[in-house]
Write an enzyme that holds these catalytic residues in place. Sequence first.
Site, PDB file in Angstrom:
ATOM      1  N   ASP A  69      -1.833 -13.236   5.235  1.00 21.82           N
ATOM      2  CA  ASP A  69      -3.331 -12.984   5.030  1.00 21.82           C
ATOM      3  C   ASP A  69      -3.983 -12.761   5.992  1.00 21.82           C
ATOM      4  O   ASP A  69      -4.305 -13.620   6.892  1.00 21.82           O
ATOM      5  CB  ASP A  69      -3.906 -14.183   4.211  1.00 21.82           C
ATOM      6  CG  ASP A  69      -5.435 -14.119   3.643  1.00 21.82           C
ATOM      7  OD1 ASP A  69      -5.923 -13.097   3.753  1.00 21.82           O
ATOM      8  OD2 ASP A  69      -6.080 -14.958   3.079  1.00 21.82           O
ATOM      9  N   TRP A  75      -6.831  11.534   4.680  1.00 17.63           N
ATOM     10  CA  TRP A  75      -6.304  11.847   3.150  1.00 17.63           C
ATOM     11  C   TRP A  75      -5.113  11.588   2.843  1.00 17.63           C
ATOM     12  O   TRP A  75      -4.405  12.318   2.235  1.00 17.63           O
ATOM     13  CB  TRP A  75      -6.615  13.449   3.216  1.00 17.63           C
ATOM     14  CG  TRP A  75      -7.849  14.079   3.389  1.00 17.63           C
ATOM     15  CD1 TRP A  75      -9.010  13.541   4.397  1.00 17.63           C
ATOM     16  CD2 TRP A  75      -8.355  15.285   3.232  1.00 17.63           C
ATOM     17  NE1 TRP A  75      -9.969  14.202   4.703  1.00 17.63           N
ATOM     18  CE2 TRP A  75      -9.747  15.482   3.809  1.00 17.63           C
ATOM     19  CE3 TRP A  75      -7.960  16.540   2.517  1.00 17.63           C
ATOM     20  CZ2 TRP A  75     -10.359  16.603   3.723  1.00 17.63           C
ATOM     21  CZ3 TRP A  75      -8.617  17.558   2.591  1.00 17.63           C
ATOM     22  CH2 TRP A  75      -9.820  17.567   3.019  1.00 17.63           C
ATOM     23  N   LYS A 123     -13.079   0.345  11.771  1.00 15.31           N
ATOM     24  CA  LYS A 123     -11.636   1.128  12.188  1.00 15.31           C
ATOM     25  C   LYS A 123     -11.847   1.371  13.720  1.00 15.31           C
ATOM     26  O   LYS A 123     -10.675   1.058  14.555  1.00 15.31           O
ATOM     27  CB  LYS A 123     -11.409   2.371  11.226  1.00 15.31           C
ATOM     28  CG  LYS A 123     -10.611   2.197  10.029  1.00 15.31           C
ATOM     29  CD  LYS A 123      -9.602   0.944   9.938  1.00 15.31           C
ATOM     30  CE  LYS A 123      -8.296   1.805  10.213  1.00 15.31           C
ATOM     31  NZ  LYS A 123      -7.051   1.204   9.831  1.00 15.31           N
ATOM     32  N   GLY A 176       0.845  -1.220   0.045  1.00  8.69           N
ATOM     33  CA  GLY A 176      -0.011  -0.069   0.040  1.00  8.69           C
ATOM     34  C   GLY A 176       0.731   1.404   0.077  1.00  8.69           C
ATOM     35  O   GLY A 176       2.216   1.032   0.025  1.00  8.69           O
ATOM     36  N   GLN A 177       0.326   2.246   0.243  1.00 11.49           N
ATOM     37  CA  GLN A 177       0.894   3.846   0.144  1.00 11.49           C
ATOM     38  C   GLN A 177       1.878   3.922   1.023  1.00 11.49           C
ATOM     39  O   GLN A 177       3.161   4.181   0.791  1.00 11.49           O
ATOM     40  CB  GLN A 177      -0.068   4.590   0.042  1.00 11.49           C
ATOM     41  CG  GLN A 177      -0.986   4.800  -1.040  1.00 11.49           C
ATOM     42  CD  GLN A 177      -1.922   6.161  -1.275  1.00 11.49           C
ATOM     43  OE1 GLN A 177      -1.480   7.018  -1.494  1.00 11.49           O
ATOM     44  NE2 GLN A 177      -3.057   5.885  -0.554  1.00 11.49           N
ATOM     45  N   LEU A 178       1.379   3.684   2.384  1.00 10.99           N
ATOM     46  CA  LEU A 178       2.540   3.780   3.725  1.00 10.99           C
ATOM     47  C   LEU A 178       3.398   2.684   3.591  1.00 10.99           C
ATOM     48  O   LEU A 178       4.422   3.059   3.854  1.00 10.99           O
ATOM     49  CB  LEU A 178       1.578   3.690   4.987  1.00 10.99           C
ATOM     50  CG  LEU A 178       2.428   3.915   6.107  1.00 10.99           C
ATOM     51  CD1 LEU A 178       3.241   5.073   6.335  1.00 10.99           C
ATOM     52  CD2 LEU A 178       1.248   4.124   7.213  1.00 10.99           C
ATOM     53  N   THR A 237      -7.479   6.054  11.341  1.00 10.49           N
ATOM     54  CA  THR A 237      -8.235   6.904  10.369  1.00 10.49           C
ATOM     55  C   THR A 237      -9.043   8.104  10.964  1.00 10.49           C
ATOM     56  O   THR A 237      -9.576   7.935  12.133  1.00 10.49           O
ATOM     57  CB  THR A 237      -9.235   6.324   9.399  1.00 10.49           C
ATOM     58  OG1 THR A 237      -9.726   7.492   8.707  1.00 10.49           O
ATOM     59  CG2 THR A 237     -10.130   5.595  10.015  1.00 10.49           C
ATOM     60  N   ALA A 252      -5.170  -2.576   5.531  1.00 11.77           N
ATOM     61  CA  ALA A 252      -6.783  -2.248   5.982  1.00 11.77           C
ATOM     62  C   ALA A 252      -7.504  -2.328   4.861  1.00 11.77           C
ATOM     63  O   ALA A 252      -7.037  -2.465   3.610  1.00 11.77           O
ATOM     64  CB  ALA A 252      -6.798  -0.843   6.573  1.00 11.77           C
ATOM     65  N   TYR A 285     -16.694   1.780   7.220  1.00 10.62           N
ATOM     66  CA  TYR A 285     -15.424   1.785   7.227  1.00 10.62           C
ATOM     67  C   TYR A 285     -14.931   2.510   8.551  1.00 10.62           C
ATOM     68  O   TYR A 285     -14.078   1.911   9.504  1.00 10.62           O
ATOM     69  CB  TYR A 285     -14.840   2.686   5.899  1.00 10.62           C
ATOM     70  CG  TYR A 285     -13.049   3.102   6.095  1.00 10.62           C
ATOM     71  CD1 TYR A 285     -12.198   1.965   6.082  1.00 10.62           C
ATOM     72  CD2 TYR A 285     -12.877   4.348   6.347  1.00 10.62           C
ATOM     73  CE1 TYR A 285     -10.800   2.457   6.456  1.00 10.62           C
ATOM     74  CE2 TYR A 285     -11.409   4.635   6.527  1.00 10.62           C
ATOM     75  CZ  TYR A 285     -10.529   3.550   6.427  1.00 10.62           C
ATOM     76  OH  TYR A 285      -9.176   4.055   6.553  1.00 10.62           O
TER      77      TYR A 285
END
Length: 294
Positions: free
Chosen positions: A44, A158, A137, A17-19, A109, A68, A133
């Site tokens: 998994d 964001w 979370k 993912g991005q992070l 988040t 997530a 979501y």
Amino acid sequence: MIKSRKLKKILITGANGQLGSEIREIAISTTQYEWDFTDYQELDLCDLNHLEKKVAEINPQIIINCAAHTAVDKAETEVELSDVLNHQSIAIMAKWSNANDCKLIHISTDYVFDGNSAIALTETAQTNPINVYGVTKLAGEKACLEQNPNAIIIRTSWVYSSFGNNFVKTMSRLMQERDSLNVVNDQVGSPTYAADLAKAIMTIMEHKNWQSGIYNFSNEGEISWYDFALAIQEIGGFDCEVGGIPASNYPTPAKRPAYSLLDKSKIKNSFGVAVPEYKESLRKCMDLLRIKTN
């Protein structure tokens, strides 16, 4: 003969993912740790029956949970999957980390809030999620601290990066394809450059005092998505007319908080974390994107 010291092992979930991708960039030049980057192919999180065993086999000293179910609109119908990934798997990892002297950093988040605040939200502000979501979370946060009171939770908002799909990439593409576009102007918060969050996590890991609890992190600035789009237009030099519209004109399956600006005082004061201004970080990311596409 002096035996060489074994490196501290760090498990990263959601590594693609991005992070996770930004942490991997840091890891390239951070050799004092043994890094174990996993995505769903290697670990998994949906396989709840075997998750504890798999984590035990890796046997990390630190877990950074970046995984997530982040498809906010899909979560409205994929409720069970969202709960497994955002809540139930966290409980298992938190329980294992607590029993095995393993530090845990879990990413959460701003969607745990309802958006009705008028001031920047501190870590003790009332939570009241308005979509699936956010509900899952928040359940993950609670399970995390119940199973491991020594864990650290970082709420962010964001998120964008030069990796993956995100608002910055989408806007940059659309602004080159279209003469005009409209962006929601009544949802306010602050973006987070994932590279800055990755650095903040490293600062926390290397700080002499591990202080458990919930922390906020996003870049500095109080803006709407429309303002964010204008900044992308300005930095990118895109010749596209950008208009602002209310969220009611752009209905989505999941409701979004109207206001979710995070107060970052606690993370700054506790760990000395640097929080760059959002345009400064946006410029860095867009410069990287230019390099990657040329």
